[in-house]
Design an enzyme around this catalytic site. Structure first.
Site, PDB file in Angstrom:
ATOM      1  N   CYS A 209       7.056 -54.984  -3.473  1.00 45.60           N
ATOM      2  CA  CYS A 209       8.493 -54.895  -3.206  1.00 45.60           C
ATOM      3  C   CYS A 209       9.240 -56.019  -3.929  1.00 45.60           C
ATOM      4  O   CYS A 209       9.319 -57.151  -3.438  1.00 45.60           O
ATOM      5  CB  CYS A 209       8.750 -54.949  -1.698  1.00 45.60           C
ATOM      6  SG  CYS A 209      10.496 -54.880  -1.288  1.00 45.60           S
TER       7      CYS A 209
ATOM      8  N   CYS B  19      12.164 -57.458  -2.000  1.00 43.65           N
ATOM      9  CA  CYS B  19      11.803 -58.384  -0.907  1.00 43.65           C
ATOM     10  C   CYS B  19      11.344 -59.741  -1.470  1.00 43.65           C
ATOM     11  O   CYS B  19      11.665 -60.784  -0.920  1.00 43.65           O
ATOM     12  CB  CYS B  19      10.665 -57.839  -0.058  1.00 43.65           C
ATOM     13  SG  CYS B  19      10.754 -56.095   0.282  1.00 43.65           S
ATOM     14  N   ASP B  20      10.568 -59.723  -2.553  1.00 49.55           N
ATOM     15  CA  ASP B  20       9.868 -60.945  -2.977  1.00 49.55           C
ATOM     16  C   ASP B  20      10.330 -61.532  -4.308  1.00 49.55           C
ATOM     17  O   ASP B  20       9.889 -62.624  -4.684  1.00 49.55           O
ATOM     18  CB  ASP B  20       8.351 -60.664  -3.076  1.00 49.55           C
ATOM     19  CG  ASP B  20       7.773 -60.280  -1.730  1.00 49.55           C
ATOM     20  OD1 ASP B  20       8.324 -60.720  -0.702  1.00 49.55           O
ATOM     21  OD2 ASP B  20       6.779 -59.530  -1.693  1.00 49.55           O
TER      22      ASP B  20
END
Ligand code: NAP
Length: 319
Positions: free
Chosen positions: A135, A138-139
């Site tokens: 992701c 997300c990261d």
């Protein structure tokens, strides 16, 4: 254990599930939607959606929020953070058991979506969360001024590579062929992005690290079989998705990958059980097609229950 009876239970709260819920509830079915986390599904992790009709550009989580507000308006019952343990789908009344509750329903719509396909190479599990991520949204921010490798040649890989260039100083796109399958418009964007470097005809074979962090990826040229290394801080595999359908194996007919087989009304092989969205065998997996599947499944769940009720009335009149 708490037991609840519904006309229609929808498993999965992504775009397909929420759309199914809207159509079922507006069709006068007592409807519930169950999800193992919050509602939203995969779009929550999409940075920007540019091909959902009516929204030339919208953030994934914003579109998901709009979907949820819409089903809230029609008072669909929502059960979030309910991990499904087992299902019994045969018979007039279906049972769905979660850790804390037993749900009974006259019809079930499976909209459990799909999860990222793993590379299944050495180091992938070991460095998950330590450089291996599925992701970018997300990261990505963890890799400011660092190097990242994105694997794949579809829309997801290319879009996420572009997103990563906001943070990383260099992003490699590693693809097993020399041609991308992503939409031309997205390809044009990666080709004009100076931070992106392309490694064609190659696959990752091992993820290596030091001190608990990814440091390089060992790759193999698919034409010459020669191996080489890319020094990197992160690797983002975007090589497609696998269906979340394990729970239904043995009961519901699926293809060899586990995608559920349906007819054009989203009916599965079991009476009163429908499937919609990415979990279904379908030629296109987009938010808009998931929403369309959801609508069809909701409408035909309503028709299924109406037909059952008419039959029961006719039967009781004959007695
Ligand atoms: P995808 O279109 O299935 O692409 C997967 C990519 O990974 C392909 O390039 C494939 O290579 C490669 N691949 C597959 N297995 C591999 C392996 N074992 N090792 C190395 N490479 C491998 O998946 P996706 O990009 O996640 O997209 C899924 C669906 O969502 C698609 O329908 C896509 O259009 C849609 N989507 C749409 C948008 C958008 O419209 N904005 C955004 C994201 C996703 P080959 O090309 O050689 O098969």
């Amino acid at each position: 254990m708490e037991e609840k009876l519904f006309d229609c239970i929808i498993l999965g709260g992504g775009p397909a599930g929420m759309s199914a819920a809207l159509y079922a509830q507006r069709g006068n079915l007592k409807t519930a939607i169950i999800d193992s986390s919050a509602l939203g599904g995969q779009p929550v992790n999409y940075l920007e959606i540019e091909n959902y009709l009516g929204f030339p550009s919208i953030k994934g989580f914003e579109l998901s929020d709009k979907f949820e507000e819409h089903i809230d308006k029609f008072k669909v019952e929502k059960f979030t953070n309910e991990e499904i343990q087992s299902v019994e789908l045969n018979g007039e009344i279906k049972t769905v058991t979660t850790l804390n509750k037993i749900f009974k329903a006259k019809s079930v719509i499976i909209a459990t979506g799909a999860k990222p396909q793993k590379l299944n190479i050495k180091g992938e599990e070991e460095y998950k969360g330590k450089g291996v991520s599925y992701c970018a949204v997300c990261d990505g921010a963890f890799y400011k001024d660092k190097i990242a490798v994105v694997v794949g040649g579809g829309n997801s890989a290319l879009e996420e590579a572009i997103y990563l260039t906001r943070f990383a100083k260099k992003v490699f796109i590693l693809h097993r062929r020399d041609e991308f399958r992503a939409d031309r418009i997205i390809q044009a964007r990666v080709f004009s992005n100076e931070k992106i470097e392309f490694v064609f005809d190659a696959v990752p074979v091992e993820i290596l690290g030091e001190n608990g962090k990814v440091t390089k990826v060992l790759c193999k040229n698919t034409k010459t079989n020669q191996t080489f290394e890319i020094i990197t801080d992160a690797i983002f595999p975007y090589i497609g998705f696998l269906p979340n359908s394990k729970l239904f194996a043995g009961e519901i007919l699926m293809d060899e990958k586990g995608f559920i087989l349906t007819d054009e009304k989203m009916k599965t092989n079991i009476d009163g059980v429908f499937a919609a969205g990415d979990v279904r065998k379908t030629p296109l997996r987009q938010v808009i097609t998931a929403v369309s599947d959801g609508a069809i499944s909701g409408v035909f769940a309503v028709k299924y229950i109406e037909e059952k009720e008419t039959l029961m009335k006719e039967k009781s009149m004959r007695i």
